[in-house]
Structure formats: structure tokens, C-alpha cells
Write a protein that holds these residues in place. Structure first.
Motif, PDB file in Angstrom:
ATOM      1  N   LEU A   1     -10.989   6.616  -6.183  1.00 29.54           N
ATOM      2  CA  LEU A   1     -10.650   7.936  -6.722  1.00 29.54           C
ATOM      3  C   LEU A   1      -9.213   7.957  -7.245  1.00 29.54           C
ATOM      4  O   LEU A   1      -8.941   8.448  -8.338  1.00 29.54           O
ATOM      5  N   TYR A   2      -8.302   7.415  -6.456  1.00 34.69           N
ATOM      6  CA  TYR A   2      -6.893   7.370  -6.835  1.00 34.69           C
ATOM      7  C   TYR A   2      -6.694   6.528  -8.094  1.00 34.69           C
ATOM      8  O   TYR A   2      -6.013   6.926  -9.032  1.00 34.69           O
ATOM      9  N   CYS A   3      -7.299   5.361  -8.125  1.00 33.83           N
ATOM     10  CA  CYS A   3      -7.148   4.453  -9.257  1.00 33.83           C
ATOM     11  C   CYS A   3      -7.742   5.064 -10.531  1.00 33.83           C
ATOM     12  O   CYS A   3      -7.147   4.975 -11.606  1.00 33.83           O
ATOM     13  N   GLY A   4      -8.898   5.682 -10.421  1.00 31.36           N
ATOM     14  CA  GLY A   4      -9.514   6.325 -11.581  1.00 31.36           C
ATOM     15  C   GLY A   4      -8.648   7.446 -12.128  1.00 31.36           C
ATOM     16  O   GLY A   4      -8.505   7.597 -13.342  1.00 31.36           O
ATOM     17  N   TYR A   5      -8.072   8.243 -11.229  1.00 28.60           N
ATOM     18  CA  TYR A   5      -7.193   9.329 -11.658  1.00 28.60           C
ATOM     19  C   TYR A   5      -5.935   8.776 -12.318  1.00 28.60           C
ATOM     20  O   TYR A   5      -5.562   9.189 -13.412  1.00 28.60           O
ATOM     21  N   ALA A   6      -5.274   7.816 -11.664  1.00 30.17           N
ATOM     22  CA  ALA A   6      -4.021   7.286 -12.185  1.00 30.17           C
ATOM     23  C   ALA A   6      -4.212   6.579 -13.527  1.00 30.17           C
ATOM     24  O   ALA A   6      -3.449   6.822 -14.467  1.00 30.17           O
ATOM     25  N   ASN A   7      -5.222   5.743 -13.623  1.00 32.27           N
ATOM     26  CA  ASN A   7      -5.451   5.028 -14.877  1.00 32.27           C
ATOM     27  C   ASN A   7      -5.855   5.977 -16.005  1.00 32.27           C
ATOM     28  O   ASN A   7      -5.416   5.825 -17.131  1.00 32.27           O
ATOM     29  N   GLY A   8      -6.703   6.948 -15.707  1.00 34.03           N
ATOM     30  CA  GLY A   8      -7.091   7.926 -16.722  1.00 34.03           C
ATOM     31  C   GLY A   8      -5.923   8.783 -17.169  1.00 34.03           C
ATOM     32  O   GLY A   8      -5.766   9.072 -18.364  1.00 34.03           O
ATOM     33  N   LEU A   9      -5.088   9.188 -16.237  1.00 34.78           N
ATOM     34  CA  LEU A   9      -3.922  10.002 -16.581  1.00 34.78           C
ATOM     35  C   LEU A   9      -2.956   9.222 -17.471  1.00 34.78           C
ATOM     36  O   LEU A   9      -2.458   9.738 -18.472  1.00 34.78           O
ATOM     37  N   LEU A  10      -2.720   7.974 -17.137  1.00 30.56           N
ATOM     38  CA  LEU A  10      -1.774   7.171 -17.913  1.00 30.56           C
ATOM     39  C   LEU A  10      -2.361   6.700 -19.230  1.00 30.56           C
ATOM     40  O   LEU A  10      -1.621   6.331 -20.146  1.00 30.56           O
TER      41      LEU A  10
ATOM     42  N   THR B   1       0.796  -1.233   0.000  1.00 33.35           N
ATOM     43  CA  THR B   1       0.000   0.000   0.000  1.00 33.35           C
ATOM     44  C   THR B   1       0.826   1.279   0.000  1.00 33.35           C
ATOM     45  O   THR B   1       0.549   2.180  -0.799  1.00 33.35           O
ATOM     46  N   PRO B   2       1.858   1.437   0.840  1.00 28.46           N
ATOM     47  CA  PRO B   2       2.625   2.686   0.790  1.00 28.46           C
ATOM     48  C   PRO B   2       3.299   2.925  -0.554  1.00 28.46           C
ATOM     49  O   PRO B   2       3.394   4.064  -1.019  1.00 28.46           O
ATOM     50  N   PHE B   3       3.729   1.864  -1.208  1.00 26.25           N
ATOM     51  CA  PHE B   3       4.370   2.008  -2.515  1.00 26.25           C
ATOM     52  C   PHE B   3       3.361   2.423  -3.581  1.00 26.25           C
ATOM     53  O   PHE B   3       3.666   3.238  -4.459  1.00 26.25           O
ATOM     54  N   ILE B   4       2.162   1.873  -3.495  1.00 24.95           N
ATOM     55  CA  ILE B   4       1.117   2.222  -4.459  1.00 24.95           C
ATOM     56  C   ILE B   4       0.752   3.697  -4.317  1.00 24.95           C
ATOM     57  O   ILE B   4       0.691   4.440  -5.298  1.00 24.95           O
ATOM     58  N   TYR B   5       0.521   4.144  -3.079  1.00 26.65           N
ATOM     59  CA  TYR B   5       0.081   5.525  -2.879  1.00 26.65           C
ATOM     60  C   TYR B   5       1.226   6.536  -2.973  1.00 26.65           C
ATOM     61  O   TYR B   5       0.978   7.716  -3.201  1.00 26.65           O
ATOM     62  N   ALA B   6       2.466   6.098  -2.841  1.00 26.98           N
ATOM     63  CA  ALA B   6       3.600   7.011  -3.031  1.00 26.98           C
ATOM     64  C   ALA B   6       3.713   7.457  -4.483  1.00 26.98           C
ATOM     65  O   ALA B   6       4.313   8.491  -4.774  1.00 26.98           O
ATOM     66  N   MET B   7       3.121   6.708  -5.388  1.00 27.47           N
ATOM     67  CA  MET B   7       3.167   7.078  -6.808  1.00 27.47           C
ATOM     68  C   MET B   7       2.348   8.321  -7.116  1.00 27.47           C
ATOM     69  O   MET B   7       2.433   8.854  -8.223  1.00 27.47           O
ATOM     70  N   ILE B   8       1.578   8.828  -6.171  1.00 29.91           N
ATOM     71  CA  ILE B   8       0.781  10.025  -6.423  1.00 29.91           C
ATOM     72  C   ILE B   8       1.677  11.214  -6.748  1.00 29.91           C
ATOM     73  O   ILE B   8       1.338  12.040  -7.587  1.00 29.91           O
ATOM     74  N   ILE B   9       2.852  11.281  -6.137  1.00 30.62           N
ATOM     75  CA  ILE B   9       3.760  12.414  -6.389  1.00 30.62           C
ATOM     76  C   ILE B   9       4.268  12.395  -7.834  1.00 30.62           C
ATOM     77  O   ILE B   9       4.123  13.394  -8.546  1.00 30.62           O
ATOM     78  N   PRO B  10       4.844  11.286  -8.327  1.00 33.76           N
ATOM     79  CA  PRO B  10       5.245  11.279  -9.730  1.00 33.76           C
ATOM     80  C   PRO B  10       4.065  11.454 -10.692  1.00 33.76           C
ATOM     81  O   PRO B  10       4.216  12.089 -11.747  1.00 33.76           O
ATOM     82  N   LEU B  11       2.898  10.942 -10.329  1.00 29.72           N
ATOM     83  CA  LEU B  11       1.732  11.115 -11.194  1.00 29.72           C
ATOM     84  C   LEU B  11       1.323  12.582 -11.289  1.00 29.72           C
ATOM     85  O   LEU B  11       0.981  13.065 -12.366  1.00 29.72           O
TER      86      LEU B  11
END
Length: 81
Positions: A71-80, A13-23
């Protein structure tokens, strides 16, 4: 049925949510690129709403942590995408 051990989820979990900064940095760079380069080339701006979907967090059976994950998954997948 959850086949992934709970300890594995807690470690990942911390690794998954740490990706918010690079995203967020990537999102900023793409947005700046689109706002500067597209008008110079005469290209239309792309609509973020076509790619970033924020709708699954509305499912009534999700708890607040699962809704935040949606919310996080929708944002990350849509952005990528």
C-alpha cells in the motif's frame, strides 16, 4: 531468495517509512496547486486513480506487513509519478 542481510533491512525500514510525512506534505501541496491553479488556467484536473494504484496488497500470499508495504509503495510511487 532474499540476498539482502536481515540487519540491513531492519536499519533501512525506519528511513523508508519516515518518508511518509514528506510524501503527505507533497501530496497536499500538489493537490492545492491543482485545485487553485488549474481552474484559473482552464486546465482539467488530473485523476489520481490514473497514477496511484492500490492493488498489490490483495495478493493472498502476502503477510500483513508485506501488504502494508505494498500500500505504501503504491501510494509513494504513484504520487511521485
Amino acid at each position: 531468495m532474499n540476498l539482502i542481510p536481515q540487519g540491513t533491512i531492519l536499519v533501512a525500514t525506519p528511513f523508508i517509512y519516515a518518508m511518509i510525512i514528506p510524501l503527505l506534505v507533497f501530496d497536499l501541496c500538489v493537490e492545492l496547486y491543482q485545485r487553485v491553479v488549474f481552474p484559473l488556467l482552464g486546465l482539467p484536473l488530473l485523476s489520481r486513480q490514473e497514477y496511484i494504484r492500490q492493488d498489490r496488497h490483495r495478493l493472498p500470499y502476502l503477510n500483513p506487513f508485506q501488504k502494508a508495504g505494498c500500500l505504501y509503495c503504491g501510494y509513494a510511487n504513484g504520487l511521485l509519478q
